[in-house]
Write an enzyme that holds these catalytic residues in place. Sequence first.
Site, PDB file in Angstrom:
ATOM      1  N   SER A 106       1.835   7.357  -7.538  1.00 40.22           N
ATOM      2  CA  SER A 106       1.685   6.440  -7.801  1.00 40.22           C
ATOM      3  C   SER A 106       2.271   5.505  -7.633  1.00 40.22           C
ATOM      4  O   SER A 106       3.237   5.871  -7.848  1.00 40.22           O
ATOM      5  CB  SER A 106       1.339   6.161  -9.148  1.00 40.22           C
ATOM      6  OG  SER A 106       0.498   5.087  -9.441  1.00 40.22           O
ATOM      7  N   GLN A 127       1.625   7.077  -2.253  1.00 36.02           N
ATOM      8  CA  GLN A 127      -0.283   6.331  -3.087  1.00 36.02           C
ATOM      9  C   GLN A 127       0.624   4.913  -3.119  1.00 36.02           C
ATOM     10  O   GLN A 127       1.067   4.341  -4.011  1.00 36.02           O
ATOM     11  CB  GLN A 127      -1.001   6.112  -4.101  1.00 36.02           C
ATOM     12  CG  GLN A 127      -1.868   6.096  -4.664  1.00 36.02           C
ATOM     13  CD  GLN A 127      -1.852   4.575  -5.275  1.00 36.02           C
ATOM     14  OE1 GLN A 127      -0.727   4.755  -6.410  1.00 36.02           O
ATOM     15  NE2 GLN A 127      -2.670   3.603  -5.107  1.00 36.02           N
ATOM     16  N   LYS A 251      -8.442   5.535   0.208  1.00 35.24           N
ATOM     17  CA  LYS A 251      -9.098   6.351  -1.344  1.00 35.24           C
ATOM     18  C   LYS A 251      -9.945   5.049  -1.471  1.00 35.24           C
ATOM     19  O   LYS A 251      -9.191   4.309  -1.657  1.00 35.24           O
ATOM     20  CB  LYS A 251      -6.985   6.760  -1.855  1.00 35.24           C
ATOM     21  CG  LYS A 251      -7.930   7.535  -3.794  1.00 35.24           C
ATOM     22  CD  LYS A 251      -6.969   7.791  -4.238  1.00 35.24           C
ATOM     23  CE  LYS A 251      -7.494   8.173  -5.858  1.00 35.24           C
ATOM     24  NZ  LYS A 251      -8.133   7.046  -5.790  1.00 35.24           N
ATOM     25  N   HIS A 275     -12.723   6.110  -8.196  1.00 37.72           N
ATOM     26  CA  HIS A 275     -11.482   5.742  -8.576  1.00 37.72           C
ATOM     27  C   HIS A 275     -11.660   6.057 -10.523  1.00 37.72           C
ATOM     28  O   HIS A 275     -10.967   5.457 -11.013  1.00 37.72           O
ATOM     29  CB  HIS A 275     -11.713   4.430  -9.305  1.00 37.72           C
ATOM     30  CG  HIS A 275      -9.440   3.795  -8.851  1.00 37.72           C
ATOM     31  ND1 HIS A 275      -8.894   3.135  -8.566  1.00 37.72           N
ATOM     32  CD2 HIS A 275      -9.095   4.150 -10.378  1.00 37.72           C
ATOM     33  CE1 HIS A 275      -7.848   3.427  -8.640  1.00 37.72           C
ATOM     34  NE2 HIS A 275      -7.875   4.041  -9.512  1.00 37.72           N
TER      35      HIS A 275
END
Length: 378
Positions: A106, A127, A251, A275
Amino acid sequence: MIATSTSDFRLAAQRRLPRFLFDYVDGGAGAETTLRRNEADLEALAIRQRVLREVEDVDLSCTLFSQRLSLPIALGPVGLTGMYARRGEVQAVRAAAARNIPFCLSTVSVCALDEVVAASSRPIWFQLYVIRDRGFMRDLLCRAKAQGASALVFTVDMPVPGMRRRDAHSGLSGAGSGMRRLVQAAGRPGWAWDVGVRGRPHILGNVAPVLGKTSGLEDFMGWLAANFDPAVQWRDLEWIRETWDGPLIVKGILDPEDARDAARFGADGIVVSNHGGRQLDGAVSTARALPSVAGAVGDRLTVLADSGIRSGADVVRMLALGAQGVLLGRAWAYALAAAGEAGVVRLLDLFAAEMRVTLALAGARTLAEVDTSLLDMR
């Protein structure tokens, strides 16, 4: 306790973590309607049981973005996991490498890119959020590329943060939250020593260049609110595509038209995702959205899915609905909090065992045989 399911790991995580951290990973937006739908809609899908099909050797391997994997699973991006176990992202990436699956770091991880990459024997995925400061985004992209990240996961469903009531109640955000977190940490002495003391520094490693090396949870919440960009448009994907020459995965897709736009603007793959129910409460579950999205772009893009996956049977259900692979989120965060790297390895082994049993009892031996015919629609 011997963990035999995601539910077992969740309970162990709840017992070990201070409330503000458990509620952050466990909670969803608003009344958590979509969070519940994600699990319930998957669970409601019946799998056809078949017999006498010769299922002695079940093969779970697959190829995603030119990487041969042991399972059609990746550890999806989860923020702050370095607070769930000591240097948590490092422990998680080691677990993923041990089971030959991707790990996606992340943007808002505790451990920085270079620390995580150094701990892994295989390339990671990275990400990226849509951030107001495009220069900082470009710098993050360049750092990820320099560190050998093999795929970029661009999260597009957070132009603004969702309304997460649990965070206000638990002390992750709001007035007086710092003292409330200290009190909660004192009530979890095992976590306080192992992570709170030995797991330092507690900074956001990838955004420390803009927050400073002493950044903490207050900076995390403030940074999220101040830096997500509600003005983002599809054209922003163009300059990311120009900057990033590896696999680009968008995403946060729930609508077939958005999936077609992702293909049109240069994506290589998408993640059908709400999410984890943490953004728009009342949105459709991933399981319900997946078939139409996969039908729209499955011949052009690699289609992945997340949200609500709690077992190997759930992975099979997502594949039957049209996904080529899945991203785990809460499930691996629970396992990490409960038992660190060994917990994540144990979780992945449980998922693999459940997948093998599910496929065998459904009469399939390979992932190529998994489609809607495995579901009982009566």
